[in-house]
Design a protein around this motif. Structure first.
Motif, PDB file in Angstrom:
ATOM      1  N   ALA A  70       0.839  -1.201   0.000  1.00 52.00           N
ATOM      2  CA  ALA A  70       0.000   0.000   0.000  1.00 52.00           C
ATOM      3  C   ALA A  70       0.874   1.251   0.000  1.00 52.00           C
ATOM      4  O   ALA A  70       1.977   1.253   0.527  1.00 52.00           O
ATOM      5  N   ARG A  71       0.341   2.316  -0.600  1.00 53.31           N
ATOM      6  CA  ARG A  71       1.094   3.563  -0.748  1.00 53.31           C
ATOM      7  C   ARG A  71       0.129   4.735  -0.662  1.00 53.31           C
ATOM      8  O   ARG A  71      -0.930   4.720  -1.283  1.00 53.31           O
ATOM      9  N   TRP A  72       0.495   5.741   0.127  1.00 53.77           N
ATOM     10  CA  TRP A  72      -0.286   6.971   0.220  1.00 53.77           C
ATOM     11  C   TRP A  72       0.393   7.979  -0.693  1.00 53.77           C
ATOM     12  O   TRP A  72       1.493   8.456  -0.414  1.00 53.77           O
ATOM     13  N   LEU A  73      -0.248   8.293  -1.825  1.00 54.72           N
ATOM     14  CA  LEU A  73       0.335   9.169  -2.833  1.00 54.72           C
ATOM     15  C   LEU A  73      -0.618  10.325  -3.083  1.00 54.72           C
ATOM     16  O   LEU A  73      -1.756  10.119  -3.506  1.00 54.72           O
ATOM     17  N   THR A  74      -0.161  11.541  -2.779  1.00 55.36           N
ATOM     18  CA  THR A  74      -0.979  12.718  -3.051  1.00 55.36           C
ATOM     19  C   THR A  74      -0.176  13.724  -3.868  1.00 55.36           C
ATOM     20  O   THR A  74       1.040  13.849  -3.715  1.00 55.36           O
ATOM     21  N   VAL A  75      -0.897  14.431  -4.748  1.00 60.56           N
ATOM     22  CA  VAL A  75      -0.311  15.480  -5.569  1.00 60.56           C
ATOM     23  C   VAL A  75      -1.163  16.732  -5.432  1.00 60.56           C
ATOM     24  O   VAL A  75      -2.325  16.658  -5.035  1.00 60.56           O
ATOM     25  N   SER A  76      -0.566  17.866  -5.775  1.00 58.43           N
ATOM     26  CA  SER A  76      -1.270  19.144  -5.677  1.00 58.43           C
ATOM     27  C   SER A  76      -1.006  19.982  -6.915  1.00 58.43           C
ATOM     28  O   SER A  76       0.118  19.981  -7.439  1.00 58.43           O
ATOM     29  N   PRO A  77      -2.018  20.732  -7.372  1.00 62.79           N
ATOM     30  CA  PRO A  77      -1.744  21.699  -8.435  1.00 62.79           C
ATOM     31  C   PRO A  77      -0.702  22.700  -7.917  1.00 62.79           C
ATOM     32  O   PRO A  77      -0.737  23.070  -6.744  1.00 62.79           O
ATOM     33  N   LEU A 127      -5.118   3.816  -5.334  1.00 54.11           N
ATOM     34  CA  LEU A 127      -5.039   2.603  -6.135  1.00 54.11           C
ATOM     35  C   LEU A 127      -6.257   1.717  -5.912  1.00 54.11           C
ATOM     36  O   LEU A 127      -6.616   1.394  -4.776  1.00 54.11           O
ATOM     37  N   VAL A 128      -6.873   1.308  -7.006  1.00 50.49           N
ATOM     38  CA  VAL A 128      -7.978   0.347  -6.950  1.00 50.49           C
ATOM     39  C   VAL A 128      -7.338  -1.040  -6.948  1.00 50.49           C
ATOM     40  O   VAL A 128      -6.860  -1.517  -7.982  1.00 50.49           O
ATOM     41  N   ALA A 129      -7.290  -1.642  -5.774  1.00 46.60           N
ATOM     42  CA  ALA A 129      -6.662  -2.956  -5.616  1.00 46.60           C
ATOM     43  C   ALA A 129      -7.300  -3.690  -4.449  1.00 46.60           C
ATOM     44  O   ALA A 129      -7.847  -3.068  -3.537  1.00 46.60           O
ATOM     45  N   GLU A 130      -7.207  -5.008  -4.515  1.00 44.81           N
ATOM     46  CA  GLU A 130      -7.717  -5.808  -3.408  1.00 44.81           C
ATOM     47  C   GLU A 130      -6.930  -5.500  -2.143  1.00 44.81           C
ATOM     48  O   GLU A 130      -5.736  -5.258  -2.184  1.00 44.81           O
ATOM     49  N   GLY A 131      -7.635  -5.502  -1.048  1.00 47.78           N
ATOM     50  CA  GLY A 131      -6.984  -5.229   0.221  1.00 47.78           C
ATOM     51  C   GLY A 131      -7.988  -4.722   1.224  1.00 47.78           C
ATOM     52  O   GLY A 131      -9.144  -5.135   1.228  1.00 47.78           O
ATOM     53  N   GLY A 132      -7.553  -3.786   2.029  1.00 47.65           N
ATOM     54  CA  GLY A 132      -8.383  -3.275   3.105  1.00 47.65           C
ATOM     55  C   GLY A 132      -9.669  -2.614   2.652  1.00 47.65           C
ATOM     56  O   GLY A 132     -10.701  -2.729   3.302  1.00 47.65           O
ATOM     57  N   MET A 133      -9.645  -1.922   1.520  1.00 47.83           N
ATOM     58  CA  MET A 133     -10.819  -1.167   1.071  1.00 47.83           C
ATOM     59  C   MET A 133     -11.724  -1.944   0.108  1.00 47.83           C
ATOM     60  O   MET A 133     -12.933  -1.775   0.126  1.00 47.83           O
TER      61      MET A 133
END
Length: 137
Positions: free
Chosen positions: A40-47, A59-65
């Motif tokens: 898992a990775r927490w990735l955020t970007v900003s203008p 990320l749309v992936a199997e796991g916790g969510m």
């Protein structure tokens, strides 16, 4: 009472590819890129001119969510271009349109005069679509 929004989410199919798209093609700045446990990775970007808004490239992936069925459904919908995620504004739509086109950004609608200004529509590397607008004000 809610006072503001600090984070919003765009579901992506590959975070490395999304990183490249949002940072290298759109010119966004990475705010946070941190591991969050196995796979898992927490990735955020900003203008660049709005650093207080973090767009989570989730990320749309199997796991916790998400379970397997949900991942399959969401992936199909994202690839189909079902989701319009945001309206981005710029000062010079034609220049931004030409710059992004040269970087390989795919547009679904060329710059067009609308009642509020000018608008073009583009898609990210996952299939999400966005409005790019230059407003009259």
């Amino acid at each position: 009472m809610i006072t503001k929004i600090t984070h919003t989410c765009v579901y992506v199919l590959n975070q490395d590819s999304a990183y490249d798209f949002y940072v290298n093609k759109l010119g966004f700045k990475v705010h946070t890129d941190a591991p969050m446990g196995p796979g898992a990775r927490w990735l955020t970007v900003s203008p660049p001119e709005q650093p207080e808004l973090e767009i989570t490239l989730f990320l749309v992936a199997e796991g916790g969510m998400f379970d397997t069925e949900t991942v399959a459904s969401m992936t199909a919908l994202i690839k189909k271009g079902t989701f319009g995620a945001a309206v981005f504004t710029c000062n010079d739509l034609m220049a931004t349109y030409e710059e992004y086109k040269a970087k390989g950004v795919v547009f679904k609608k060329v710059p067009t005069k609308e009642f509020y200004g000018y608008e073009a529509l583009f898609v990210d590397d996952s299939g999400n679509w966005f409005s790019l607008a230059q407003t009259n004000s």
